[in-house]
Design a protein around this motif. Structure first.
Motif, PDB file in Angstrom:
ATOM      1  N   GLU A   1       0.827  -1.203   0.000  1.00 47.19           N
ATOM      2  CA  GLU A   1       0.000   0.000   0.000  1.00 47.19           C
ATOM      3  C   GLU A   1       0.861   1.254   0.000  1.00 47.19           C
ATOM      4  O   GLU A   1       0.587   2.213  -0.746  1.00 47.19           O
ATOM      5  CB  GLU A   1      -0.915  -0.016   1.231  1.00 47.19           C
TER       6      GLU A   1
ATOM      7  N   ALA B   1       2.553   1.667  -3.349  1.00 49.71           N
ATOM      8  CA  ALA B   1       1.579   2.121  -4.343  1.00 49.71           C
ATOM      9  C   ALA B   1       1.328   3.621  -4.214  1.00 49.71           C
ATOM     10  O   ALA B   1       1.196   4.328  -5.222  1.00 49.71           O
ATOM     11  CB  ALA B   1       0.275   1.342  -4.179  1.00 49.71           C
ATOM     12  N   LEU B   2       1.253   4.121  -2.980  1.00 51.14           N
ATOM     13  CA  LEU B   2       1.077   5.557  -2.766  1.00 51.14           C
ATOM     14  C   LEU B   2       2.272   6.347  -3.307  1.00 51.14           C
ATOM     15  O   LEU B   2       2.105   7.429  -3.891  1.00 51.14           O
ATOM     16  CB  LEU B   2       0.877   5.846  -1.279  1.00 51.14           C
TER      17      LEU B   2
ATOM     18  N   ILE C   1       4.299   5.392  -5.785  1.00 54.20           N
ATOM     19  CA  ILE C   1       4.251   5.347  -7.251  1.00 54.20           C
ATOM     20  C   ILE C   1       3.204   6.328  -7.783  1.00 54.20           C
ATOM     21  O   ILE C   1       3.427   7.030  -8.780  1.00 54.20           O
ATOM     22  CB  ILE C   1       3.963   3.914  -7.727  1.00 54.20           C
ATOM     23  N   GLN C   2       2.057   6.392  -7.102  1.00 49.27           N
ATOM     24  CA  GLN C   2       1.021   7.313  -7.545  1.00 49.27           C
ATOM     25  C   GLN C   2       1.478   8.770  -7.425  1.00 49.27           C
ATOM     26  O   GLN C   2       1.198   9.594  -8.309  1.00 49.27           O
ATOM     27  CB  GLN C   2      -0.252   7.097  -6.707  1.00 49.27           C
ATOM     28  N   SER C   3       2.202   9.085  -6.341  1.00 53.64           N
ATOM     29  CA  SER C   3       2.703  10.455  -6.188  1.00 53.64           C
ATOM     30  C   SER C   3       3.721  10.798  -7.272  1.00 53.64           C
ATOM     31  O   SER C   3       3.767  11.932  -7.761  1.00 53.64           O
ATOM     32  CB  SER C   3       3.321  10.634  -4.805  1.00 53.64           C
TER      33      SER C   3
ATOM     34  N   LYS D   1       3.683   9.491 -10.316  1.00 52.14           N
ATOM     35  CA  LYS D   1       2.906   9.667 -11.540  1.00 52.14           C
ATOM     36  C   LYS D   1       2.290  11.068 -11.589  1.00 52.14           C
ATOM     37  O   LYS D   1       2.300  11.727 -12.636  1.00 52.14           O
ATOM     38  CB  LYS D   1       1.816   8.600 -11.617  1.00 52.14           C
ATOM     39  N   ASP D   2       1.739  11.510 -10.453  1.00 53.95           N
ATOM     40  CA  ASP D   2       1.136  12.839 -10.408  1.00 53.95           C
ATOM     41  C   ASP D   2       2.176  13.921 -10.664  1.00 53.95           C
ATOM     42  O   ASP D   2       1.912  14.911 -11.370  1.00 53.95           O
ATOM     43  CB  ASP D   2       0.475  13.064  -9.045  1.00 53.95           C
TER      44      ASP D   2
END
Length: 237
Positions: free
Chosen positions: A146, A149-150, A152-154, A156-157
């Motif tokens: 988790e 994943a957070l 990686i998402q940051s 990407k943003d």
């Protein structure tokens, strides 16, 4: 107060005399000639590792120094290190006692600073079975996924916004977030910051403390008094 100072000075002189007498009856490695009371502390300089390297070139891979009243053996070759860390590891397994470990580790009760013996072996076994076992590590697998994943998402943003990203800081925050959740059961957003506490503890452990090398002056708390005076006259610090 003067009687206290006199008593401490007499104790220091007596301890130094005892060390000098006992050293004559021991076979010690070669080393430079030290000064009374402080021993070889003055030879370490601002870069102790370089000073020790220069001394080892002159006195050999196994060298004797006296840091204050603390006898010290310096090892600087792989062969000698193997003798101390493998062949005779149980003899040299203890860490030197210091005031930082006494006050920050509940009287040297933590795994890192505890005296080698039955107590240390028991807490090591406890950590191995309860904290570092495969089942315990696997139990946090979902949390780790988790948090990654957070991250990686940051990233990407940030890539969409074409923003500059400090990867080292991001990874450091990831490790801190996972550590928080494993230790306290919640993220850093829900509680106090843990990293500054660790940094302050490391600073205290790494600070030079004269009482660790001349134990008799520990009762006077000379460094504590010095910092109190410094703060009184320099309130910005």
């Amino acid at each position: 107060m003067s009687s206290w100072i006199l008593a401490v000075l007499l104790a220091v002189i007596g301890g130094f005399a005892y060390l000098q007498r006992s050293a004559k009856h021991r076979r010690l490695p070669p080393g430079p000639r030290g000064l009374p009371i402080i021993g070889h502390i003055h030879m370490l300089g601002q870069l102790p590792h370089r000073s020790l390297h220069r001394l080892a070139k002159k006195y050999g891979p196994i060298m004797y120094l006296r840091l204050g009243l603390v006898p010290t053996v310096v090892v600087s070759s792989p062969q000698a290190a193997e003798l101390f860390l493998k062949t005779h590891d149980t003899i040299f397994a203890n860490r030197p006692e210091n005031q930082a470990s006494k006050y920050l580790s509940y009287g040297r009760k933590g795994l890192a600073f505890a005296e080698y013996g039955p107590y240390w072996r028991n807490i090591r076994k406890l950590c191995t079975l309860r904290l570092l076992s495969s089942s315990k590590i696997d139990s946090f697998k979902g949390m780790r996924r988790e948090e990654v994943a957070l991250l990686i998402q940051s990233l990407k943003d940030a890539a969409k916004d074409r923003a500059v990203v400090d990867i080292s800081a991001k990874v450091g925050n990831l490790i801190e977030d996972m550590t928080h959740r494993m230790l306290f059961g919640h993220s850093r957003d829900e509680g106090c910051e843990f990293k500054p506490v660790i940094q302050e503890a490391l600073n205290l452990v790494g600070t030079f403390n004269i009482a660790d090398y001349i134990p008799y002056v520990g009762a006077l708390d000379l460094q504590v008094r010095f910092y109190m005076i410094k703060l009184e006259y320099c309130p910005i610090i």
